[in-house]
Design a protein around this motif. Structure first.
Motif, PDB file in Angstrom:
ATOM      1  N   THR A  75       0.706  -1.047  -0.146  1.00  0.00           N
ATOM      2  CA  THR A  75      -0.104   0.107  -0.090  1.00  0.00           C
ATOM      3  C   THR A  75       0.801   1.321  -0.012  1.00  0.00           C
ATOM      4  OG1 THR A  75      -1.592  -1.086   1.212  1.00  0.00           O
ATOM      5  CG2 THR A  75      -1.839   1.109   1.064  1.00  0.00           C
ATOM      6  N   GLY A  76       0.588   2.113  -0.675  1.00  0.00           N
ATOM      7  CA  GLY A  76       1.272   3.579  -0.859  1.00  0.00           C
ATOM      8  C   GLY A  76       0.195   4.625  -0.817  1.00  0.00           C
ATOM      9  N   ARG A  77       0.689   5.736  -0.036  1.00  0.00           N
ATOM     10  CA  ARG A  77      -0.136   6.998   0.245  1.00  0.00           C
ATOM     11  C   ARG A  77       0.386   8.303  -0.203  1.00  0.00           C
ATOM     12  NH1 ARG A  77      -1.130   3.722   4.622  1.00  0.00           N
ATOM     13  NH2 ARG A  77      -3.286   2.757   4.606  1.00  0.00           N
ATOM     14  N   ARG A  78      -0.277   9.280  -0.508  1.00  0.00           N
ATOM     15  CA  ARG A  78       0.253  10.532  -0.799  1.00  0.00           C
ATOM     16  C   ARG A  78      -1.157  11.517  -0.787  1.00  0.00           C
ATOM     17  NH1 ARG A  78       1.757  15.143  -0.915  1.00  0.00           N
ATOM     18  NH2 ARG A  78       2.463  16.328  -2.548  1.00  0.00           N
ATOM     19  N   LYS A  79      -0.958  12.466   0.105  1.00  0.00           N
ATOM     20  CA  LYS A  79      -2.164  13.370   0.569  1.00  0.00           C
ATOM     21  C   LYS A  79      -3.284  12.398   1.000  1.00  0.00           C
ATOM     22  CE  LYS A  79      -0.891  17.451  -1.999  1.00  0.00           C
ATOM     23  NZ  LYS A  79      -1.494  18.450  -2.929  1.00  0.00           N
ATOM     24  N   THR A  80      -4.605  12.430   0.052  1.00  0.00           N
ATOM     25  CA  THR A  80      -5.721  11.693   0.369  1.00  0.00           C
ATOM     26  C   THR A  80      -5.668  10.460  -0.713  1.00  0.00           C
ATOM     27  OG1 THR A  80      -7.081  12.827  -1.086  1.00  0.00           O
ATOM     28  CG2 THR A  80      -6.881  13.433   1.229  1.00  0.00           C
ATOM     29  N   ALA A  81      -4.595  10.148  -1.560  1.00  0.00           N
ATOM     30  CA  ALA A  81      -4.638   9.000  -2.347  1.00  0.00           C
ATOM     31  C   ALA A  81      -4.106   8.031  -1.752  1.00  0.00           C
ATOM     32  CB  ALA A  81      -3.808   9.315  -3.557  1.00  0.00           C
ATOM     33  N   VAL A  82      -4.657   6.677  -1.866  1.00  0.00           N
ATOM     34  CA  VAL A  82      -4.321   5.512  -1.420  1.00  0.00           C
ATOM     35  C   VAL A  82      -4.203   4.468  -2.617  1.00  0.00           C
ATOM     36  CG1 VAL A  82      -4.668   3.702   0.186  1.00  0.00           C
ATOM     37  CG2 VAL A  82      -5.405   5.981   1.002  1.00  0.00           C
ATOM     38  N   ALA A  83      -3.209   3.900  -2.838  1.00  0.00           N
ATOM     39  CA  ALA A  83      -3.000   3.055  -3.952  1.00  0.00           C
ATOM     40  C   ALA A  83      -2.471   1.521  -3.205  1.00  0.00           C
ATOM     41  CB  ALA A  83      -1.746   3.396  -4.845  1.00  0.00           C
ATOM     42  N   ARG A  84      -3.110   0.407  -3.714  1.00  0.00           N
ATOM     43  CA  ARG A  84      -2.851  -0.810  -3.513  1.00  0.00           C
ATOM     44  C   ARG A  84      -2.429  -1.462  -4.677  1.00  0.00           C
ATOM     45  NH1 ARG A  84      -8.139  -3.377  -1.174  1.00  0.00           N
ATOM     46  NH2 ARG A  84      -9.050  -1.915  -2.734  1.00  0.00           N
ATOM     47  N   VAL A  85      -1.196  -2.058  -4.449  1.00  0.00           N
ATOM     48  CA  VAL A  85      -0.620  -2.790  -5.851  1.00  0.00           C
ATOM     49  C   VAL A  85      -0.282  -4.269  -5.388  1.00  0.00           C
ATOM     50  CG1 VAL A  85       1.897  -2.923  -6.943  1.00  0.00           C
ATOM     51  CG2 VAL A  85       0.420  -0.795  -6.415  1.00  0.00           C
ATOM     52  N   TRP A  86      -0.788  -5.041  -6.486  1.00  0.00           N
ATOM     53  CA  TRP A  86      -0.299  -6.435  -6.467  1.00  0.00           C
ATOM     54  C   TRP A  86       0.605  -6.842  -7.638  1.00  0.00           C
ATOM     55  CZ3 TRP A  86      -5.221  -4.476  -5.461  1.00  0.00           C
ATOM     56  CH2 TRP A  86      -5.700  -4.790  -4.315  1.00  0.00           C
ATOM     57  N   MET A  87       1.738  -7.105  -7.130  1.00  0.00           N
ATOM     58  CA  MET A  87       2.725  -7.462  -8.171  1.00  0.00           C
ATOM     59  C   MET A  87       3.297  -8.962  -8.324  1.00  0.00           C
ATOM     60  SD  MET A  87       6.645  -5.451  -7.540  1.00  0.00           S
ATOM     61  CE  MET A  87       7.503  -6.761  -6.629  1.00  0.00           C
ATOM     62  N   THR A  88       3.238  -9.132  -9.693  1.00  0.00           N
ATOM     63  CA  THR A  88       3.519 -10.401  -9.984  1.00  0.00           C
ATOM     64  C   THR A  88       4.493 -10.717 -11.132  1.00  0.00           C
ATOM     65  OG1 THR A  88       1.885 -10.596 -11.378  1.00  0.00           O
ATOM     66  CG2 THR A  88       1.124 -11.527  -9.319  1.00  0.00           C
ATOM     67  N   GLU A  89       5.514 -11.637 -11.058  1.00  0.00           N
ATOM     68  CA  GLU A  89       6.305 -11.737 -12.159  1.00  0.00           C
ATOM     69  C   GLU A  89       5.903 -11.840 -13.659  1.00  0.00           C
ATOM     70  OE1 GLU A  89       9.822 -14.446 -11.427  1.00  0.00           O
ATOM     71  OE2 GLU A  89       9.700 -13.866  -9.276  1.00  0.00           O
TER      72      GLU A  89
ATOM     73  N   ASN B   1       9.996  -4.224 -16.827  1.00  0.00           N
ATOM     74  CA  ASN B   1       9.162  -5.111 -17.500  1.00  0.00           C
ATOM     75  C   ASN B   1       9.603  -6.552 -17.035  1.00  0.00           C
ATOM     76  OD1 ASN B   1       8.290  -3.226 -19.368  1.00  0.00           O
ATOM     77  ND2 ASN B   1       9.891  -3.559 -20.955  1.00  0.00           N
ATOM     78  N   LYS B   2       9.919  -6.594 -15.747  1.00  0.00           N
ATOM     79  CA  LYS B   2       9.846  -7.790 -15.315  1.00  0.00           C
ATOM     80  C   LYS B   2       8.565  -8.198 -14.301  1.00  0.00           C
ATOM     81  CE  LYS B   2      14.590  -8.694 -15.685  1.00  0.00           C
ATOM     82  NZ  LYS B   2      14.749  -8.141 -16.777  1.00  0.00           N
ATOM     83  N   PHE B   3       7.798  -7.162 -13.957  1.00  0.00           N
ATOM     84  CA  PHE B   3       6.677  -7.547 -12.963  1.00  0.00           C
ATOM     85  C   PHE B   3       5.382  -7.039 -13.881  1.00  0.00           C
ATOM     86  CE2 PHE B   3      10.289  -7.254 -10.140  1.00  0.00           C
ATOM     87  CZ  PHE B   3      10.188  -8.502  -9.606  1.00  0.00           C
ATOM     88  N   ASP B   4       4.283  -7.700 -13.635  1.00  0.00           N
ATOM     89  CA  ASP B   4       3.092  -7.066 -13.984  1.00  0.00           C
ATOM     90  C   ASP B   4       2.435  -6.627 -12.652  1.00  0.00           C
ATOM     91  OD1 ASP B   4       3.057  -8.182 -16.280  1.00  0.00           O
ATOM     92  OD2 ASP B   4       2.209 -10.055 -16.124  1.00  0.00           O
ATOM     93  N   LEU B   5       1.648  -5.340 -12.793  1.00  0.00           N
ATOM     94  CA  LEU B   5       1.210  -4.782 -11.839  1.00  0.00           C
ATOM     95  C   LEU B   5      -0.362  -4.549 -11.786  1.00  0.00           C
ATOM     96  CD1 LEU B   5       3.635  -1.526 -11.224  1.00  0.00           C
ATOM     97  CD2 LEU B   5       3.496  -3.672  -9.954  1.00  0.00           C
ATOM     98  N   ASN B   6      -1.189  -4.864 -10.840  1.00  0.00           N
ATOM     99  CA  ASN B   6      -2.600  -4.755 -10.897  1.00  0.00           C
ATOM    100  C   ASN B   6      -2.816  -3.693  -9.725  1.00  0.00           C
ATOM    101  OD1 ASN B   6      -5.447  -4.671 -11.020  1.00  0.00           O
ATOM    102  ND2 ASN B   6      -5.443  -6.640  -9.967  1.00  0.00           N
TER     103      ASN B   6
END
Length: 131
Positions: free
Chosen positions: A10-24, A60-65
């Protein structure tokens, strides 16, 4: 169970919240179900998201959702960058030495100051009239 591992962060900045799922994978990035280039229209915003990968030489080593909500587009891009940096750190703790000096693992604490009651804004005061 599959051989590929998924790292979430999870990453945050101001009121933005991002959830990332990283797979090869091959470097495919989807943000809120949309293509990366469609969601972040400018090159600067796209580069800010890709910066941790470039610093760690893992382009280009990981896919991000990504699921991101709140804030504006620039704050969302920085929140995604924060989450990607954390996910890379989970994947390989050695990348911390490359990413940490660039400030990508640091949560930016700056927030909008609240409006105070009896005044027109956060810091603004009503004009003083002597007469």
């Amino acid at each position: 169970m599959s051989a590929t591992t998924t790292h979430s962060a999870t990453g945050r900045r101001k009121t933005a919240v991002a959830r990332v799922w990283m797979t090869e994978g091959t470097g495919q990035i989807t943000i809120n179900g949309r293509l990366f280039e469609d969601y972040l229209p400018t090159i600067e915003l796209q580069n800010s998201v890709l910066a941790p990968f470039q610093a760690a030489a893992l382009v280009n080593k990981f896919d991000l959702n990504v699921v991101v909500k709140g804030g504006g587009t620039p704050a969302q891009a920085i929140a995604i960058r924060h989450a990607v940096s954390r996910a890379l750190n989970l994947h390989d703790p050695e990348t911390r030495k490359l990413i940490k000096p660039l400030g990508y693992l640091t949560r930016d604490p700056r927030m909008k100051e609240r409006k105070k009651s009896g005044q027109p804004g956060a810091r603004a005061r009503f004009q003083f009239s002597k007469r």
